[in-house]
Design a protein around this motif. Structure first.
Motif, PDB file in Angstrom:
ATOM      1  N   PHE A   1       0.834  -1.200   0.000  1.00 12.04           N
ATOM      2  CA  PHE A   1       0.000   0.000   0.000  1.00 12.04           C
ATOM      3  C   PHE A   1       0.875   1.259   0.000  1.00 12.04           C
TER       4      PHE A   1
ATOM      5  N   TYR B   1      -1.788  -0.800  -5.028  1.00 14.11           N
ATOM      6  CA  TYR B   1      -3.060  -0.987  -4.333  1.00 14.11           C
ATOM      7  C   TYR B   1      -3.757  -2.305  -4.699  1.00 14.11           C
TER       8      TYR B   1
ATOM      9  N   SER C   1      -7.763   0.245   0.387  1.00 11.86           N
ATOM     10  CA  SER C   1      -7.088  -0.147  -0.851  1.00 11.86           C
ATOM     11  C   SER C   1      -8.041  -0.048  -2.039  1.00 11.86           C
TER      12      SER C   1
ATOM     13  N   LYS D   1      -8.448   3.444  -3.182  1.00 11.04           N
ATOM     14  CA  LYS D   1      -7.264   4.014  -3.822  1.00 11.04           C
ATOM     15  C   LYS D   1      -7.055   3.516  -5.250  1.00 11.04           C
TER      16      LYS D   1
END
Length: 238
Positions: free
Chosen positions: A129, A134, A161, A164
């Motif tokens: 991360f 991601y 995640s 993102k």
């Protein structure tokens, strides 16, 4: 909905304290006599602070416990952390009891321990991360969740995640965030993630409520983040 535990033996008392210490839970105790209890207030707090363990001790039946903790007035309330009394309140004072319980509840529920394998996968996910990977991070968190399905932290990590990704996967993020707050209703970060996912799905009214819950349960930087997101979400509704 959680209810206070009625202590009926010294052995139960000892095992309850040991379990709470192992789980990192605060214990709020009501040492009462039947004629002086303020049960409705205690019950309400138990329902609101689901990550806190609320127990009742009838001093007429559990004299040994009352003597150990030097209970001389009824009701007497005290908060226990790691097996130690950290605060005490004597008398039927609903406002005082509320302050005691909330002051020692902490903003977050206790974090359940992970197995070594799940912890390793969590660390792998965190590293990925931070590197901006991601998709791979979400996969690592997913494998960890398979080993620890009740870990609200892992669910929150996978939700973030998903948020993102490019484009973000708001539906998956919402599913994980809702699972996280179901496990940990007082976890402010979970409510923030839920709000972000709802906002991404253009369910702004619901997002506002999620951010409001994050502000209510949060503290410090998490609460500040929630307040900022709440104001932006509210502005979209006007």
């Amino acid at each position: 909905m959680p209810h206070p535990i009625e202590i009926t033996s010294v052995a139960q008392w000892n095992s309850t304290l040991r379990g709470a210490t192992a789980a990192g839970q605060t214990v709020v105790v009501d040492c009462y006599a039947v004629w002086c209890a303020i049960a409705p207030v205690f019950d309400r707090l138990a329902a609101q602070l689901e990550h806190v363990l609320f127990v009742r001790v009838d001093v007429d039946k559990m004299a040994a416990i009352a003597q150990k903790y030097k209970v001389s007035a009824m009701p007497t309330f005290f908060a226990i952390k790691a097996g130690q009394v950290v605060d005490t309140l004597k008398g039927a004072d609903p406002a005082g009891l509320t302050r005691l319980a909330r002051a020692h509840a902490g903003p977050n529920p206790p974090v359940p321990p992970l197995s070594a394998e799940a912890e390793q996968l969590k660390d792998e996910g965190n590293t990925l991360f931070k590197a901006g990977e991601y998709v791979q991070a979400r996969e690592a968190f997913g494998k960890a969740i398979e080993l620890a399905p009740t870990s609200f932290i892992l669910l929150g990590n996978r939700a973030l995640s998903s948020l993102k990704l490019s484009p973000p996967d708001f539906s998956s993020a919402l599913s994980d965030a809702e699972a996280a707050v179901a496990l940990a209703p007082a976890w402010a970060k979970g409510h923030v993630r839920r709000g972000e996912a709802l906002e991404g799905l253009e369910r702004t009214g619901e997002a506002v409520k999620a951010f409001e819950e994050a502000v209510r349960t949060g503290s410090g930087t998490v609460q500040s983040e929630a307040k900022a997101k709440l104001e932006k979400a509210k502005a979209k509704l006007t």
